[in-house]
Design an enzyme around this catalytic site. Structure first.
Site, short mmCIF file in Angstrom:
data_model
loop_
_atom_site.label_atom_id
_atom_site.label_comp_id
_atom_site.label_asym_id
_atom_site.label_seq_id
_atom_site.Cartn_x
_atom_site.Cartn_y
_atom_site.Cartn_z
N GLY A 218 0.86 -1.18 0.00
CA GLY A 218 0.00 0.00 0.00
C GLY A 218 0.89 1.23 0.00
CB CYS A 219 1.92 3.42 -1.84
SG CYS A 219 2.75 1.86 -2.05
CB ALA A 220 1.56 8.24 0.18
CG ASN B 287 -2.28 3.72 -2.47
OD1 ASN B 287 -2.06 2.64 -1.92
ND2 ASN B 287 -3.11 4.62 -2.00
#
Lengths: 499, 366, 142, 409
Positions: free
Chosen positions: B13-15, B210
């Site tokens: 997961g991410c930004a 993301n």
């Protein structure tokens, strides 16, 4: 003197039997008999095929069938089954015949594959709240964008089959199964937005109304093949082989070639319908290509052509050849596939499991970069929604179900189709037996089965975080093997559970 | 020992964040660092990176290769290969500074190259395809060398660490470009590898992403049929290849690409006007294996703009805003407000709706 | 009004409907107890001729001759349904003479019996319909 | 619209139900000289026997008059019909006006003139509930009962009082019992079954009574305590005849039950019916027939043109445990089956005309339907029908019509 001791025993609970005689009325093998002087029922085990018709309809549950515990002296080499087979052949001098799929104890790879689900990092999707798509198109999908002068994409494609769910009813000929069974399949296919397959027995004129859901088969006997038969179909299937009996043809005895069956097959009443082992105009792959294009030519290139092959040892090379022959769709039939009649030894010893055939064919076609040229249908004992999920994740576009469809209609897998006295009205042409299969019931049961499987598939897809079936196709990371050797895992192209 | 990208598939997961000036006015990389740093909580320090467009105007006609090397030996081999196939106009170490949070750095080199004319001719490939082939060759055959940026007048800067630290490490504030994208990574089961950080790039295409796509292996096995080799086994990699394939090879525009990878549901398609419906049916059918399911918000950078796209269910957050010629895209509104508190317009694109932002020059030429 | 209809194309002549009918009207909860060693008196009867089978039960006629003919008023039409008030039947069997379908018959104790569509028995489908193994017997509006 | 019905038995009730099928709100007045709530006349023999009681003899539910919104004037005798003023005068000199009038006055017992009959103290007829009550009161366990007439009424009466008395003797001039419904062989079968219970004297009649002794034409004499006269019935046509109505043996009606006088209808035992099996008008004093005529009349009175269905004689009776059903006319050509009791089917050409069945009565209505609908036997499987009445014997078309519901009449 009869060497064979009955394999099954009919057990009647006389405390429950109300002598309604329904068992007697419904047994085409005349196992049950009413003894008037004693006002009681009796059974003759020798003739019982263990089809459960009597057991199922008995209103008081007074009947059950058990396996006889009569036995030979223990011998794990010369088993009772083997001895009995020799007795039978010594008696008859004939080939042992069997029906339905290979029942022997070979590995079932589907049962050694487990399916993934999302946790935390990726949400599972609730199919009750979000769209969950199972629509599938079958046919060649060549990646080539053509645009007109305005830049608009030319949206024409090779002919496609459009399915609401990736399940089709596999080829079962009118003749091997009854009129009512055919009607049930046709009606169900129409209702479900899928396809059924005529098999090699032609298409009864009453069923032309289901043409948009009909795949017609062209087999080595070419029974019932004529212009309007081809024209009416949604797709044409060339049957090269059948999983239950790869390498041999078919034989529908003259006794079943009666009335409408004879007319539909376009052969005289009472004559045996013999499908040769090979197509006598196809002795090599280039001959197949000619037939594929003959059929396309005959139908104006408007219908996809399916080539059905049995899963045999070099199925990958064969499939690759077929993919290059102009076929739009390849159907692979595994060694567990059903049949109306096959030599027992062939059914039980020839061919390979569909899971391995599928995995290696899918891989081979991808390695060659031609996977998109054809769609892959697999059959040969697809038993449940999970088998379908696994097959698609291994790389199939769609599955054929035959035995499962028959079971939904009432088949109890007694594997006596060859007798023609199917007590469930499916594999018979005897009018009194045929009428036992009321298409309005059978069709609904088929619809229910596919609907139920579709629900389950949607749940599993949602669990995997997938909301459209095409994202499962060939998605082998969604699978893990259990209890499989490295070689098996390698062929299946999946990791072991825990990896 | 934990296994790194390439040996195992790692979901994460991410930004994400992006800033683009449509007038192509160049600005410093400082703003994008500030933006991504606001979303610190969305990363876990296992990867951060940036793509910067318009930063090498003096070499704009050359492919800028950014390469990680495990050691000098590898570097030597790789440079031999480059020398063999390209004219190398310029090579240098990419300038970095010591940042305590960034450790275990590989050798990081930059080359401005152009395919060797005779080699190119002999290959019978077009120039870009030649470059792609070379990148794959290095990444798959020269163990320890990894080309992580290969476009013209653009560059990717990435590392294991929080993105703001990565930005400082590469001294991104010293670069000026007209477009920056940034990524903070939150992989779930790996120490992270420098090559595995985002953006993932091929030629001018850079992808930050993301999400965790559930269609991964279906997409991978499909795209690999068309000459791509997924070496990292990450979502971003496969998405990049799909976009490259559809945009560069199939010549689909980004709306059409969105109709493939984040296709509308059949029920939506059924309600479209006939022409549109036919086109959507066609794209979904023919490219069915390139449909991407599962949550994602991606920002694709390319030579003249960016495209922001959510999965069709919009399972990941993404917001777009405008102020004069500047357009902002980010996982969270705060990441935009921190650099531009007063906006002309801010909106949340629908799932599957491609937001295509092109520079004005590009728009004009169309 | 919903009625019981028999489609002889699907009737197998198994006579299970007769047994399910007799059971439903037996006031017993166990089918074995209800029917074992008993001569059954069902309100539906299967007729067979060669390959033709069909079951017959009261048609619940619009103009029921049995009700019109009943000398005591025991047979009545209530909400379209033809029912028997067993207390008032005196076994004259005028109804049997009147019914063109042979759908009225004497019960074990002589009182007249006929299909009342299982109206007094719970369930939304008559027992013969529920029990028919081939949906030859249906309960529907026509 | 105001409907007046003279009568309160099957025909009258049929008329009420017929009217109410068409009209929900019109006025209906029932005038009956009997004071009882409508009851089933044929039940009086069962009442006598004790197989039923007053509580179970009501022909319709007790809320019948209310539910059908009719005004019963019970115990009131209608004396005259004023055709001009369209009103019915009653015994108390009041009158009831009508728009439509139904004469359903039924029949009365016929009592022949026999010398010395007046001198018999305990003599009864057996037509209605009051008759049955009176008779019952007169019976003692020691009573010797003499019944004149071995027809339906006489035989049912005999059965009814058999258990209550010491002996029953029946005298009839005919050569067999139940001569109007049985032929010689069937009558013989019944006679044999009941001969131990009843003393039946046939082909003779009473010439005179002297006190409680009856002298017969054959020279014998019978001592008795109670006499029941059941030699026959006559329609109660007087009130209709007086106002100018046309009668033959009974009131003459058309197929809509209309009489010759406008707005006056007749139904039941008082009028004639067209017997389709003999193609003649005759009196068919049978309850089902009365009801159906009344019902037909009622619908026509309410303005719904309806024709009486084909009429034929039909009888069903239990007699000392034996069930007998008969219908139609007895022709020359007959098929007799003695396997299960007795069955005789009477055929004329290609049509079934009548039947007599003893014991095996199940599904006899299928035969009745064959007669009523004049089914051509050659088109159905008569061989099978002869053995047992079964719909399986009918042609596909007929059978499917019946079973599919297109023919639910």
């Amino acid at each position: 003197m009869n060497y064979i001791y009955p394999e099954y025993e009919v057990v009647r609970n006389y405390a429950r039997c109300i002598v309604c005689r329904a068992c007697e009325n419904q047994c085409a093998n005349c196992v049950h008999r009413y003894i008037e002087s004693e006002n009681r029922m009796e059974s003759k085990d020798d003739d019982c095929v263990n089809c459960h018709r009597c057991v199922t309809i008995c209103p008081t549950r007074a009947l059950k069938i058990i396996k006889s515990d009569h036995t030979f002296r223990y011998n794990s080499n010369w088993t009772g089954k083997t001895i009995n087979e020799i007795f039978k052949q010594a008696e008859s001098g004939g080939v042992l015949l069997s029906s339905m799929g290979n029942p022997e104890n070979y590995p079932v790879y589907f049962d050694k594959i487990l399916i993934n689900a999302s946790q935390v990092t990726n949400p599972s999707i609730d199919p009750l709240r979000e769209p969950m798509e199972t629509r599938v198109f079958l046919g060649s999908k060549v990646h080539k964008i053509k645009r007109d002068s305005n830049g608009k994409i030319d949206t024409s494609t090779a002919p496609q089959l459009d399915l609401s769910v990736p399940i089709m009813f596999s080829a079962m000929s009118y003749g091997s199964i009854s009129y009512n069974a055919h009607e049930s399949l046709a009606k169900a296919a129409e209702k479900l937005g899928i396809y059924y397959n005529t098999g090699e027995g032609g298409l009864h004129e009453d069923f032309y109304k289901y043409s948009k859901n009909t795949i017609v088969q062209v087999a080595s006997g070419r029974f019932g093949v004529h212009k309007s038969y081809l024209d009416t179909a949604a797709a044409i299937e060339i049957k090269m082989g059948q999983g239950a009996k790869p390498g041999i043809g078919g034989h529908l005895p003259g006794a079943k070639i009666v009335g409408a069956v004879s007319r539909t097959r376009m052969i005289p009443e009472g004559s045996d319908a013999i499908s040769p082992a090979p197509h006598h105009d196809i002795y090599s792959i280039e001959d197949l290509r000619q037939l594929v294009f003959s059929l396309k030519e005959a139908t104006d290139y408007k219908k996809p052509v399916i080539v059905k092959i049995a899963a045999v040892h070099n199925v990958t090379a064969i499939a690759s050849g077929v993919a290059r022959s102009g076929a739009d769709i390849i159907a692979i039939d595994g060694f567990r596939g059903g049949t109306g009649a096959a030599p027992t030894k062939i059914r039980d010893n020839v061919g390979i499991p569909i899971e391995l055939a599928l995995a290696s064919v899918d891989k081979r076609l991808r390695d060659e970069g031609i996977r998109d040229r054809v769609s892959l249908i697999v059959g040969g004992s697809i038993r449940s929604s999970t088998d379908i999920i696994k097959a698609i994740a291994l790389g199939a576009d769609c599955v054929y179900i035959g035995s499962a469809a028959l079971i939904a209609m009432g088949c109890h897998l007694c594997r006596s189709c060859q007798s023609g006295k199917c007590n469930w009205g499916i594999a018979t042409q005897i009018p009194n037996l045929v009428k036992r299969l009321n298409p309005s019931i059978a069709y609904q049961r088929l619809v229910n089965l596919v609907t139920a499987w579709n629900h389950e598939m949607r749940e599993m897809l949602g669990g995997m975080g997938i909301n459209s079936i095409e994202s499962l196709k060939g998605n082998r990371l969604m699978l893990r093997g259990v209890g499989l050797t490295d070689k098996e895992l390698e062929i299946l192209g999946i990791f072991h559970a825990g990896e | 020992m934990l296994i790194k990208e390439g040996s195992i598939r790692i979901p994460s997961g991410c930004a994400v964040s992006a800033i683009i000036d449509r007038s192509k006015k160049r600005f410093s990389g400082e703003a994008i660092i500030r933006s991504i740093s606001v979303m610190h909580e969305r990363s876990n320090g296992l990867g951060g990176g940036f793509a910067a467009y318009g930063i090498y105007p003096e070499y704009k006609d050359y492919y800028a290769f950014h390469i990680f090397y495990e050691n000098a030996e590898v570097k030597k081999n790789c440079e031999l290969f480059l020398d063999d196939n390209f004219d190398i106009i310029n090579l240098s170490k990419i300038p970095t500074q010591k940042v305590s949070e960034i450790v275990d750095e590989p050798l990081i080199w930059r080359y401005f190259v152009i395919p060797h004319p005779t080699k190119l001719k002999a290959s019978q490939l077009d120039e870009r395809e030649f470059v792609v082939k070379a990148v794959f060759k290095i990444n798959t055959t020269i163990k320890g060398a990894y080309v992580f940026s290969s476009g013209k007048n653009m560059g990717v800067f990435k590392a294991v660490g929080f993105p703001e630290d990565v930005g400082r490490f590469y001294k991104l504030d010293e670069y000026e470009g007209h477009c920056f994208t940034a990524h903070g990574r939150y992989p779930t089961n790996t120490p992270g590898w420098w090559g595995g950080a985002h953006p993932f790039a091929l030629l001018d295409y850079s992808v930050i992403h993301n999400g965790e796509i559930s269609s991964y292996d279906a997409n991978r096995r499909s795209i690999e049929m068309y000459g791509y080799k997924c070496t990292l086994l990450t979502d971003t990699e496969v998405i990049t290849y799909i976009i490259d394939y559809l945009h560069r090879k199939m010549e689909l525009d980004f709306n059409e690409i969105a109709a493939v990878i984040a296709a509308p549901f059949w029920q939506t398609i059924a309600r479209m006007p006939e022409d549109e419906r036919k086109e959507h049916e066609y794209l979904r059918n023919v490219f069915s294996s390139l449909l991407i399911t599962g949550p994602f918000s991606i920002i694709v950078g390319f030579q003249d703009g960016v495209v922001a796209l959510n999965d069709r269910l919009k399972l990941r957050s993404m917001v777009v805003a405008e102020k004069d010629d500047l357009v902002y895209v980010a996982s969270e509104e705060s990441a935009i407000r921190i650099i531009e508190p007063t906006l002309d317009k801010i909106w949340y694109p629908k799932g599957g709706e491609a937001v295509i932002i092109k520079t004005k020059e590009e728009s004009k030429s169309k | 009004m919903k009625r019981v209809y028999v489609n002889e194309q699907w009737c197998l002549g198994c006579r299970l409907c007769e047994y399910y009918c007799a059971f439903a009207n037996s006031n017993e909860s166990d089918i074995v107890k209800a029917l074992k060693d008993k001569k059954i008196h069902s309100n539906i009867r299967v007729e067979t001729k060669g390959n033709i089978n069909f079951a017959v039960s009261c048609r619940h006629c619009e103009e029921p001759l049995c009700v019109k003919g009943c000398i005591t008023g025991a047979l009545q039409k209530k909400d379209g349904l033809i029912v028997v008030d067993k207390d008032r039947c005196i076994h004259c069997y005028t109804c049997i003479v009147c019914c063109p379908y042979g759908a009225v018959s004497p019960s074990a104790d002589g009182v007249i019996q006929k299909c009342e569509l299982c109206a007094k028995i719970s369930g939304n489908q008559p027992a013969c319909v529920k029990g028919c193994i081939n949906q030859a017997i249906v309960y529907e509006e026509r | 619209m105001k409907h007046v019905i003279i009568g309160n038995s099957a025909a009258a009730i049929g008329a009420v139900e017929g009217i109410r099928e068409i009209e929900k709100a019109s006025e209906i007045v029932l005038i009956s000289d009997e004071k009882h709530f409508t009851y089933s006349r044929p039940l009086i023999s069962y009442y006598l026997e004790g197989k039923t009681d007053r509580a179970h003899m009501h022909y319709r539910d007790y809320d019948f008059y209310e539910t059908n919104k009719c005004i019963p004037m019970l115990g009131v005798t209608a004396t005259k019909i004023d055709v001009k003023k369209k009103r019915v005068l009653t015994v108390d000199n009041s009158f009831v006006a009508y728009d439509k009038l139904l004469v359903a006055t039924g029949s009365k017992a016929f009592v022949p003139r026999i010398e010395g009959l007046d001198s018999v103290n305990e003599k009864y007829t057996f037509m209605n509930l009051d008759d049955a009550e009176s008779l019952l009161n007169a019976l003692r366990p020691t009573s010797r009962v003499l019944i004149l007439g071995a027809g339906l009424i006489g035989m049912k009466c005999a059965e009814g009082l058999y258990e209550h008395v010491s002996s029953v003797t029946i005298v009839d001039l005919a050569e067999r019992i139940l001569s109007s419904i049985l032929d010689a062989e069937s009558a013989q079968i019944i006679s044999e079954r009941i001969t131990s219970k009843l003393n039946i004297l046939l082909k003779t009649s009473v010439t005179r009574f002297v006190g409680n002794t009856a002298y017969l034409t054959n020279g014998a004499s019978i001592e008795f305590d109670v006499l029941v006269v059941a030699v026959g019935v006559r329609p109660n046509t007087a009130i209709f005849e007086d106002c100018g109505g046309k009668i033959a043996k009974g009131i003459i009606v058309n197929s809509k039950q209309e009489t010759n006088i406008k707005d006056i209808y007749a139904a039941g035992d008082v009028c004639e019916s067209y017997d389709m099996t003999i193609s003649q008008n005759r009196i068919l004093a049978l309850l089902p027939n009365a009801y159906m005529q009344g019902h037909t009349a009622g619908k026509n009175m309410a303005g719904c043109e309806t024709e009486m269905i084909a009429t034929l004689p039909m009888n069903a009776m239990g007699l000392f445990g034996t069930h007998i059903v008969t219908a139609g006319a007895y022709t020359e050509q007959k098929f007799i089956d003695r396997k299960n009791g007795y069955k005789s089917l009477f055929v004329d050409g290609d049509k079934l005309k009548g039947y007599i069945i003893i014991d095996g009565i199940e599904k006899a209505g299928i035969y009745t339907a064959l007669i009523r609908e004049s089914v051509a036997l050659s088109k159905e499987d008569f061989e099978l029908i002869r053995v047992s009445p079964t719909l399986a014997a009918f042609s596909d078309a007929y059978r499917k019509g019946v079973l599919s519901g297109s023919k639910n009449k």
